[in-house]
Every structure is written in structure tokens, then in C-alpha cells.
Write a protein that holds these residues in place. Structure first.
Motif, PDB file in Angstrom:
ATOM      1  N   ALA A  19       0.823  -1.208   0.000  1.00 18.34           N
ATOM      2  CA  ALA A  19       0.000   0.000   0.000  1.00 18.34           C
ATOM      3  C   ALA A  19       0.858   1.260   0.000  1.00 18.34           C
ATOM      4  CB  ALA A  19      -0.933  -0.011   1.214  1.00 18.34           C
ATOM      5  N   LEU A  20       1.944   1.263   0.787  1.00 15.98           N
ATOM      6  CA  LEU A  20       2.794   2.445   0.841  1.00 15.98           C
ATOM      7  C   LEU A  20       3.363   2.777  -0.531  1.00 15.98           C
ATOM      8  CD1 LEU A  20       4.389   4.462   2.884  1.00 15.98           C
ATOM      9  CD2 LEU A  20       6.304   2.979   2.282  1.00 15.98           C
ATOM     10  N   TRP A  21       3.928   1.780  -1.207  1.00 14.84           N
ATOM     11  CA  TRP A  21       4.574   2.058  -2.492  1.00 14.84           C
ATOM     12  C   TRP A  21       3.558   2.255  -3.610  1.00 14.84           C
ATOM     13  CZ3 TRP A  21       9.073   4.023  -2.517  1.00 14.84           C
ATOM     14  CH2 TRP A  21      10.011   3.684  -1.534  1.00 14.84           C
ATOM     15  N   ARG A  22       2.330   1.789  -3.419  1.00 19.12           N
ATOM     16  CA  ARG A  22       1.288   2.112  -4.385  1.00 19.12           C
ATOM     17  C   ARG A  22       0.896   3.579  -4.275  1.00 19.12           C
ATOM     18  NH1 ARG A  22      -4.497  -1.018  -4.627  1.00 19.12           N
ATOM     19  NH2 ARG A  22      -4.784   0.101  -2.654  1.00 19.12           N
ATOM     20  N   LEU A  79       2.452  -7.723  -9.694  1.00 16.37           N
ATOM     21  CA  LEU A  79       1.967  -6.783  -8.692  1.00 16.37           C
ATOM     22  C   LEU A  79       2.068  -5.348  -9.180  1.00 16.37           C
ATOM     23  CD1 LEU A  79       0.975  -6.588  -5.673  1.00 16.37           C
ATOM     24  CD2 LEU A  79       3.382  -6.224  -5.078  1.00 16.37           C
ATOM     25  N   VAL A  80       3.087  -5.069  -9.987  1.00 17.60           N
ATOM     26  CA  VAL A  80       3.265  -3.705 -10.493  1.00 17.60           C
ATOM     27  C   VAL A  80       2.796  -3.569 -11.943  1.00 17.60           C
ATOM     28  CG1 VAL A  80       5.204  -3.303  -8.928  1.00 17.60           C
ATOM     29  CG2 VAL A  80       5.657  -4.107 -11.262  1.00 17.60           C
ATOM     30  N   SER A  81       2.147  -4.620 -12.472  1.00 16.76           N
ATOM     31  CA  SER A  81       1.745  -4.604 -13.874  1.00 16.76           C
ATOM     32  C   SER A  81       0.248  -4.799 -14.094  1.00 16.76           C
ATOM     33  CB  SER A  81       2.492  -5.706 -14.645  1.00 16.76           C
ATOM     34  OG  SER A  81       3.891  -5.551 -14.521  1.00 16.76           O
ATOM     35  N   TYR A  82      -0.486  -5.156 -13.060  1.00 10.83           N
ATOM     36  CA  TYR A  82      -1.914  -5.436 -13.211  1.00 10.83           C
ATOM     37  C   TYR A  82      -2.704  -4.815 -12.060  1.00 10.83           C
ATOM     38  CZ  TYR A  82      -0.491  -8.992 -16.611  1.00 10.83           C
ATOM     39  OH  TYR A  82       0.046  -9.642 -17.697  1.00 10.83           O
ATOM     40  N   ASN A  83      -3.813  -4.203 -12.401  1.00 13.05           N
ATOM     41  CA  ASN A  83      -4.762  -3.748 -11.384  1.00 13.05           C
ATOM     42  C   ASN A  83      -5.702  -4.864 -10.964  1.00 13.05           C
ATOM     43  OD1 ASN A  83      -3.744  -1.167 -11.355  1.00 13.05           O
ATOM     44  ND2 ASN A  83      -5.408  -0.265 -12.562  1.00 13.05           N
ATOM     45  N   SER A 122      -2.500  -3.906  -5.734  1.00 15.72           N
ATOM     46  CA  SER A 122      -1.582  -3.822  -6.867  1.00 15.72           C
ATOM     47  C   SER A 122      -1.838  -2.546  -7.647  1.00 15.72           C
ATOM     48  CB  SER A 122      -1.759  -5.045  -7.776  1.00 15.72           C
ATOM     49  OG  SER A 122      -3.081  -5.087  -8.309  1.00 15.72           O
ATOM     50  N   TRP A 123      -0.954  -2.256  -8.603  1.00 20.72           N
ATOM     51  CA  TRP A 123      -1.100  -1.061  -9.443  1.00 20.72           C
ATOM     52  C   TRP A 123      -0.370  -1.308 -10.761  1.00 20.72           C
ATOM     53  CZ3 TRP A 123       2.140   3.982  -8.916  1.00 20.72           C
ATOM     54  CH2 TRP A 123       1.649   4.944  -9.816  1.00 20.72           C
ATOM     55  N   ASN A 124      -1.044  -1.063 -11.855  1.00 22.43           N
ATOM     56  CA  ASN A 124      -0.435  -1.337 -13.163  1.00 22.43           C
ATOM     57  C   ASN A 124       0.381  -0.168 -13.707  1.00 22.43           C
ATOM     58  OD1 ASN A 124      -2.225   0.565 -14.219  1.00 22.43           O
ATOM     59  ND2 ASN A 124      -3.649  -0.973 -15.030  1.00 22.43           N
ATOM     60  N   HIS A 125       0.415   0.959 -12.992  1.00 24.40           N
ATOM     61  CA  HIS A 125       1.200   2.133 -13.379  1.00 24.40           C
ATOM     62  C   HIS A 125       0.790   2.719 -14.728  1.00 24.40           C
ATOM     63  CE1 HIS A 125       3.539   0.239 -10.180  1.00 24.40           C
ATOM     64  NE2 HIS A 125       3.962   1.459  -9.908  1.00 24.40           N
ATOM     65  N   GLY A 126      -0.501   2.561 -15.023  1.00 25.95           N
ATOM     66  CA  GLY A 126      -1.041   3.241 -16.197  1.00 25.95           C
ATOM     67  C   GLY A 126      -1.435   2.359 -17.348  1.00 25.95           C
ATOM     68  N   ARG A 172       9.778 -12.575 -12.957  1.00 27.26           N
ATOM     69  CA  ARG A 172       8.943 -13.517 -13.707  1.00 27.26           C
ATOM     70  C   ARG A 172       7.472 -13.101 -13.624  1.00 27.26           C
ATOM     71  NH1 ARG A 172       5.950 -17.969 -11.537  1.00 27.26           N
ATOM     72  NH2 ARG A 172       5.956 -18.026  -9.253  1.00 27.26           N
ATOM     73  N   THR A 173       6.707 -13.519 -14.623  1.00 26.16           N
ATOM     74  CA  THR A 173       5.293 -13.182 -14.673  1.00 26.16           C
ATOM     75  C   THR A 173       4.436 -14.435 -14.783  1.00 26.16           C
ATOM     76  OG1 THR A 173       3.585 -11.976 -15.912  1.00 26.16           O
ATOM     77  CG2 THR A 173       5.389 -12.932 -17.201  1.00 26.16           C
ATOM     78  N   GLN A 174       3.224 -14.352 -14.252  1.00 23.12           N
ATOM     79  CA  GLN A 174       2.194 -15.366 -14.476  1.00 23.12           C
ATOM     80  C   GLN A 174       1.036 -14.752 -15.262  1.00 23.12           C
ATOM     81  OE1 GLN A 174       2.962 -18.218 -10.550  1.00 23.12           O
ATOM     82  NE2 GLN A 174       1.171 -16.900 -10.573  1.00 23.12           N
ATOM     83  N   GLN A 175       1.352 -13.689 -16.000  1.00 19.72           N
ATOM     84  CA  GLN A 175       0.381 -13.033 -16.888  1.00 19.72           C
ATOM     85  C   GLN A 175      -0.880 -12.599 -16.151  1.00 19.72           C
ATOM     86  OE1 GLN A 175      -0.188 -15.496 -20.395  1.00 19.72           O
ATOM     87  NE2 GLN A 175       1.984 -16.038 -20.434  1.00 19.72           N
ATOM     88  N   GLY A 176      -0.699 -12.166 -14.913  1.00 18.53           N
ATOM     89  CA  GLY A 176      -1.810 -11.638 -14.134  1.00 18.53           C
ATOM     90  C   GLY A 176      -2.631 -12.676 -13.415  1.00 18.53           C
ATOM     91  N   ASN A 177      -2.233 -13.945 -13.461  1.00 16.70           N
ATOM     92  CA  ASN A 177      -2.949 -15.000 -12.731  1.00 16.70           C
ATOM     93  C   ASN A 177      -2.494 -14.961 -11.268  1.00 16.70           C
ATOM     94  OD1 ASN A 177      -3.843 -17.547 -11.642  1.00 16.70           O
ATOM     95  ND2 ASN A 177      -4.055 -18.312 -13.724  1.00 16.70           N
ATOM     96  N   ASN A 178      -3.421 -14.723 -10.353  1.00 15.83           N
ATOM     97  CA  ASN A 178      -3.047 -14.645  -8.942  1.00 15.83           C
ATOM     98  C   ASN A 178      -3.491 -15.872  -8.153  1.00 15.83           C
ATOM     99  OD1 ASN A 178      -5.809 -14.301  -8.533  1.00 15.83           O
ATOM    100  ND2 ASN A 178      -5.598 -12.477  -7.253  1.00 15.83           N
ATOM    101  N   ASN A 179      -3.830 -16.940  -8.855  1.00 17.39           N
ATOM    102  CA  ASN A 179      -4.245 -18.180  -8.194  1.00 17.39           C
ATOM    103  C   ASN A 179      -3.865 -19.362  -9.070  1.00 17.39           C
ATOM    104  OD1 ASN A 179      -5.510 -19.759  -6.169  1.00 17.39           O
ATOM    105  ND2 ASN A 179      -7.390 -19.857  -7.354  1.00 17.39           N
TER     106      ASN A 179
END
Length: 709
Positions: free
Chosen positions: A418-421, A466-470, A490-494, A536-543
Motif C-alpha cells: 500500500a505504501l509504495w502504491r 503486482l506492479v503490472s496489473y490492477n 496492486s497497481w499497473n502504473h497506467g 517472472r510473470t504469471q500473466q496476471g494469474n493470482n491463483n
């Protein structure tokens, strides 16, 4: 003649009730099974083709344990049990001798479960549901237990015994870590053999990890509904046998492979921690299959509701193991000691550990299991980590476990995210979290290391995501996106997901470094998720629990990319600084004191002034300096422990100049910063300007003490 002839009585001896399980003594095998409510137990022997060749009634019953000895049985013998007793679901009993049952103490499982109606103790589709009784034989569809020879030459293997304050955990999946590693032979990938490969171990060692924490490696079941969708239970939180490694993780079909892996990891100076799931089993609720515990003694092994036909479901999986029962508790304790004494593992992370401490009256830090572990001369000496929550009543127990335990700290995770978001009102809690969460753990002599700090774990987004998907993107799981948490902070930064926007990519990279630095420079025990060190990425899959494919397997090509290599270098440097400076990993809690000028901890504003209550309570405050004093002892050759460190955090939206406090003995120097280019430098007035959302670590060595006259 019977299809399963009875063995002559002269061949079956009484044997002993202990040890439980199938024990080879060099001459024969002792078979022993706990069941309080059974009326008869049959040992079933199988040949290597899986055909049942003999049924042997265990001749003795001592202290609720059925046992017998076969002098001509040998290692490699396949076996299972059929247990007789009342089939009375309304009374909590589900005995059905038509169902082949796995030995809870089996050291090795051979073959895979094949889903079929015969696996269920009741007749599927019957109007009476689980009150009906199914007479079909389940043996053709069941894996089998195998007798093992435990002999193994460990040579010079010794546990690394890394101190808690020096521990850095690397959480990984056996298959996920090794399936795409280019240095590992293809036949060994995804198995224990791959984990001891120099290419894998060198990466962990050079990174700075000290412990490899493995997602569940116990033999488990793939849910039928997943297999029907072309998926499987990849994470493995669906245990079938608590003493046996999953056969899919063995390239040699011998459990000695696990021991060889542990010896190899130890030789690299790393510890092995197992993620274990003693809170439930793969048998589900009253409509689940009968595979082991349910048919051996359902009323003893499981927590049942007031109507004992039904199960208490504090796990969300259908059933809950009952550790208030002596037989179930003994099985779990025996299993843990087996993995420490026979398999040489160094610790455990307990899934949904609140369940393990829940008595009939609720969670109790002095409950049966927690007290048993605490007094055990073997288990009390290894690393014990609790996931301190479940979905049962009073299920959230962070900070409430007994001394000797460490706990996953999700408050650290959520606050740092939350802080860095850029969320407001996070600064005061951030100060508490990075100093070891004293509000949660500073009691009964517990230390900062009891806080297992993490920003990401197997459950949820990877650091890159975490920094690539809302939002979560779990479509591949086949549940229309309903699964997985919606609370990701999370925050996708635009831009949602992949982008070629250089500014967005640069900010995302800096944010990952901010999150990593906050984790690795905090008091407590840091845990890294495998692959986060190179993005590494899981293409936005969080489960991704059901994705045993390239979505979850680490892409080692990414580790070699420019961006991946840069991030890995940052992690290596951060962990090197953590090792160099004990100020970043103190063994005790410290508190700032208002009555002493030169304290071990000072909280400062960007202008160099001390933080006051109004500053802490300002919801818009996102900037902070933390001064960590070194050892006050003078030395002719002052080392890192004598230096003063300064952590600068700018989680705000704009550039900030920090008035770095003066240290007359030596000037400050920048050790590490999350800013890529240009790297910030101290100006002529001794200040340091950081762009939005960035951090830095500075050091100032104490003056050399004058030489003695």
C-alpha cells in the motif's frame, strides 16, 4: 478356491504395535495400523503389476493398534489395507472393506490414483447419497504403498543450522524451479534430482538465499474436476500420504533421491524447509472418496460436526484433521520427526496453522499439537513457521503462536504494498513493520525473526504482476475469473499488463526494487518468491494452483535478459549488504528513546528533523528517514557493525530532497538506491535528492579510535 486365499497362520506372526507403518528389520516386515473403532484389519499384498495376490488378517490388536509380522516380506512389496467395522455415517463411522486404503505411515507410494465411482464408500447417484453402501472393489484404481529399505549413507551431511536472524527464505516449487532450467538434463527436470544441480544451487547461493522452502512435496491427489479440464493440483495442497514424497517428483522411483537432494542442498550451505499440510487430507467431505483415513477410522482422524455424518470444514476443502485425537496427533508428530531424522530436513512451514492449535474451545497457543512440538527434543530445534490463519471461527491469529514459532506476516505484505502504491496513512504502520512488527511479536521473549516478512508468495501475484496489473486475470483456471483474491493492493502504473511504454516499464522496475529493498532491509526474516529476483510473470494469474505449465515454471531466459539480470543484481547486492551490516538484521527489538541523542533508532523527516506525532498521523505523509546506529564500542579497526546506516524512503508523487543529518566523523556514502539512472549523489550541502517513488541506503563509518599511547 477364494480369489484371495488366506495365508497359513504359521506364516503370520504377532509382530509389534510399534513402530507404526511397514518396518523392514532386515529379515521381515512388521505391519502396524492404528484404528480405534475397527473390528478387523486385512493386509492386502500386490504384485508389481498391481494385482492383489494375498489378504492377510492382522492377528493382534494392542492399545488400539492392529499388527502382524511377515518374515518373508521384503522392501519393494506393494500393499494396502482393508478395514472392517460399522458403516454408520450418522455415527461418524465409514468402514467399507471393499475399499483399498493407503497406510498413513507409508514411506513410498507407487502409481497414481485413477478417478472412478468405486473409490467412493457410497454409491454415487443413490437417493440416500453417502448413507448408501458401495460394494465395488477400489483396488484397481488406487495407488499402492511400498515397503522401503531406509538404509542410506549420509556421509558428511550436516544441517547448516543457519541462525534465524541470518535466514533468507526462497519459496519455490520443485517443478516450477527446474522444469525450464537450461543446465538440468531434461529427464531430471521437475524432480528432486534437479534441485541438487549445481546450476540451480549456484543461483540460490550467489543470490544470497539461505533456505529453500519447497511447496508441498508429500504425495497428493489431483482433483477430478481439474483433470476433466486438463489441469491438475500443481501446488499440492491436497495431501494423501504424509510420509511419502509425491512419486511424480522422483526421477529414479526411489525415495533415496530425496535424501540425495537434501545432502546436495546442505553441501551448498542451504537449508531445506518443507511446506506441510496437516490441517486436512484429500478425502474431502462426506461426499468425497474413501482413500485412507476415512476408511481406517473416520471418527478418530477427522473433526466431525454435532451431527457426525458431516465434517467441520475450517479449511475450505471439505474436512479438518483432528489433532485433539491422540492417534491423529501421534501420526503428525511421527511424520514430522521422520522428515527431520530420516530425511534430514531443517524445518517446516505449516499451511493454515491455526487449525493445528484449535481445541474444542477454540485456538489455544498451548493446544495439544503446539505443546507437543514445543517440548519435543527433535522438532523444537528446527525452524517452525506458521501460516497463522484459516477460515474457521477465530481463524486469524497473527502474533499469537507460542515462543519458538515464526509466522507469515501478511500485515507486512499489505502495508508495504500500500505504501509504495501511494496509499495515504501508511507511514506509521510502515515504521512498525520494517522494524520487525513489535506490536505483534515483542512478547514472551520472541524476536524480530519471528516475523516472516514477504511482499509476494506462491498464493497471489508475482512481484512483476503486482506492479503490472490492477486486476487478476485467472481465465486459464476455467472458473470464469471467480477464483483468486480481489484484494491485491496492486497497481499497473497506467497500463494493464504488457506494454512497450518505456516510462511505464522504468517506473515498474523501480517499484519492484522499492518493494524488494523494503523487504530485504527490514528487521525480521525475509522470504522471496522464486523468480521475483528477475521479474517472472504469471500473466496476471493470482491463483495459479492448477497451472503445471509454462505459466508457472520459471523462465530462466528471462533471468538472462537485461532487465532480469539487472534486477537479480540488485537483489544480490541488497542481500550482500544485509549480511554485511548486522544493523539490518538485529536479534532483538529496539525502540527509539527521546532522552538520548545518539540512539540505535531515529525517525526523521525529510528536513532532518525528528518525526512528531503530527507527522506520523499525517495521511499525506509518504516520506521518511530511518537512522540505524551501529555498535557503540570503539575499535582501532572499526567494521561494518560500527557504521551508522540511513534509509531514505520517498513513496510520494514528487521529487524530494533529504537533508541528511550531519555526521562529523565521516561523510555519508550511498550504498544502494532503487533509482536506475542517473544514480543520486550527495550535493555540496550534504543533501540527497530522490525522484518520486524511490529509496536509498546510506552509510557513515564511525571515526577510528585513537591508538593507545
Amino acid at each position: 478356491m477364494s480369489a484371495h486365499p488366506t495365508v497359513p497362520g504359521s506364516r503370520v506372526r504377532a509382530g509389534r504395535p510399534f513402530p507404526l507403518g511397514a518396518t523392514w528389520d532386515g529379515v521381515g516386515v512388521n505391519f502396524s495400523l492404528y484404528s480405534r473403532h475397527a473390528t478387523k484389519v486385512e493386509l492386502c499384498l500386490f504384485n508389481e503389476r498391481g494385482r492383489e495376490v494375498e489378504r492377510i488378517v492382522l492377528p493382534e490388536y494392542t492399545d488400539e493398534i492392529w499388527h502382524g509380522y511377515l518374515p518373508d516380506a521384503r522392501p519393494g512389496q506393494r500393499y494396502g489395507y482393508r478395514v472392517h467395522g460399522p458403516y454408520a455415517p450418522d455415527a461418524g463411522h465409514r468402514f467399507n472393506p471393499n475399499k483399498l486404503l493407503l497406510d498413513p505411515y507409508a514411506r513410498q507410494i507407487v502409481g497414481q490414483l485413477k478417478w472412478a465411482p468405486a473409490l467412493f464408500g457410497y454409491s454415487i447417484g443413490h437417493r440416500d447419497k453417502d448413507l448408501s453402501f458401495d460394494k465395488r472393489d477400489s483396488a484397481p484404481f488406487m495407488p499402492k504403498c511400498a515397503v522401503v529399505d531406509p538404509a542410506f549413507t549420509w556421509g558428511h551431511d550436516r544441517p547448516p543450522c543457519v541462525a534465524w536472524e541470518d535466514t533468507v527464505i526462497y519459496e519455490a516449487h520443485v517443478r516450477g524451479l527446474t522444469m525450464r532450467h537450461p543446465d538440468v538434463a531434461e529427464a531430471a527436470r521437475g524432480t528432486f534430482s534437479a534441485l541438487k544441480h549445481d546450476g540451480v544451487l549456484d543461483h540460490l547461493r550467489h543470490l544470497g538465499a539461505t533456505a529453500l522452502e519447497l511447496l508441498p512435496i508429500h504425495a497428493h491427489v489431483d482433483d477430478q474436476h481439474l483433470l476433466e479440464r486438463g489441469l491438475r493440483n500443481y501446488w499440492g495442497y491436497n495431501t494423501l500420504a504424509f510420509f511419502a514424497p509425491d512419486p511424480r517428483l522422483l526421477s529414479t522411483n526411489a525415495i533415496a533421491e530425496f535424501k540425495q537432494m537434501v545432502a546436495g542442498v546442505h553441501a551448498a550451505g542451504l537449508e531445506v524447509i518443507l511446506d506441510v499440510v496437516y490441517n486436512h487430507t484429500a478425502e474431502g467431505n462426506e461426499l468425497g472418496p474413501t482413500l485412507s483415513f476415512k476408511g481406517i477410522d473416520n471418527a478418530s482422524y477427522y473433526r466431525l460436526a454435532d451431527d457426525p455424518r458431516y465434517y467441520i470444514n475450517d479449511t475450505g476443502t471439505g474436512n479438518t484433521f483432528d489433532l485433539t485425537n491422540a492417534g491423529a496427533l501421534r501420526m503428525v508428530m511421527d511424520s514430522l520427526r521422520y522428515w527431520v531424522q530420516d530425511m534430514h530436513v531443517d524445518g517446516f512451514r505449516f499451511d493454515l496453522a491455526t487449525i493445528l492449535g484449535r481445541e474444542r474451545s477454540g485456538f489455544d497457543p498451548s493446544g495439544s499439537f503446539l505443546d507437543a512440538v514445543r517440548q519435543d527434543p527433535v522438532l523444537s530445534q528446527v525452524k517452525l513457521i506458521a501460516e497463522p490463519w484459516d477460515i474457521g471461527p477465530g481463524g486469524y491469529q497473527l502474533g499469537q503462536f507460542a515462543p519458538g514459532w515464526a509466522e507469515w506476516n501478511d500485515k507486512f505484505r499489505d502495508n508495504v504494498r500500500a505504501l509504495w502504491r501511494g496509499d495515504g496513512g501508511q507511514l506509521a504502520e510502515f515504521a512498525t513493520r520494517i522494524m520487525g512488527s513489535a506490536d505483534l511479536f515483542n512478547h514472551k521473549g520472541r524476536r524480530p525473526a519471528a516475523s516472516i516478512n514477504f511482499v509476494t508468495a506462491h498464493d497471489g501475484f508475482t512481484l512483476h504482476d503486482l506492479v503490472s496489473y490492477n486486476d487478476k486475470h485467472n481465465e486459464a483456471n476455467g472458473e470464469d475469473g471467480r477464483d483468486g483474491s480481489d484484494h491485491n493492493i496492486s497497481w499497473n502504473h497506467g497500463v494493464e499488463g504488457p506494454t512497450e511504454d518505456a516510462a511505464v516499464l522504468a517506473l515498474r522496475a523501480r517499484q519492484m526494487r522499492n518493494l524488494l529493498a523494503s523487504l530485504l532491509f527490514s528487521q525480521g526474516t525475509p522470504m522471496l518468491l522464486a523468480g521475483d529476483e528477475f521479474g517472472r510473470t504469471q500473466q496476471g494469474n493470482n491463483n495459479a494452483y492448477c497451472q503445471d505449465n509454462e505459466l508457472t515454471w520459471l523462465d530462466w531466459a528471462q533471468a538472462g535478459s537485461a532487465a532480469g539480470a539487472q534486477q537479480a543484481a540488485f537483489v544480490r547486492k541488497a542481500l550482500k549488504l544485509r549480511r554485511r551490516y548486522p544493523q539490518l538484521r538485529r536479534g532483538r527489538f529496539l525502540e527509539a528513546r527521546d532522552d538520548v541523542a545518539d540512539t540505535a533508532i531515529e525517525w526523521l523527516r525529510a528536513d532532518g528533523g525528528p518525526m512528531h506525532e503530527a507527522d506520523w498521523n499525517d495521511p499525506e505523509a509518504r516520506v521518511l528517514m530511518l537512522k540505524l546506529g551501529g555498535n557503540d564500542a570503539h575499535s582501532h579497526e572499526p567494521g561494518p557493525e560500527h557504521e551508522t546506516l540511513l534509509l531514505l524512503f520517498n513513496a510520494g508523487h514528487g521529487e524530494v530532497r533529504f537533508d541528511v543529518p550531519g555526521v562529523p566523523e565521516r561523510p555519508w556514502r550511498v550504498l544502494l538506491t532503487s533509482v536506475d539512472s542517473p544514480a543520486p549523489a550527495l550535493d555540496a550541502q550534504g543533501g540527497l535528492t530522490l525522484p518520486e517513488r524511490s529509496m536509498a541506503l546510506l552509510a557513515s563509518r564511525r571515526a577510528r579510535a585513537p591508538a593507545a599511547a
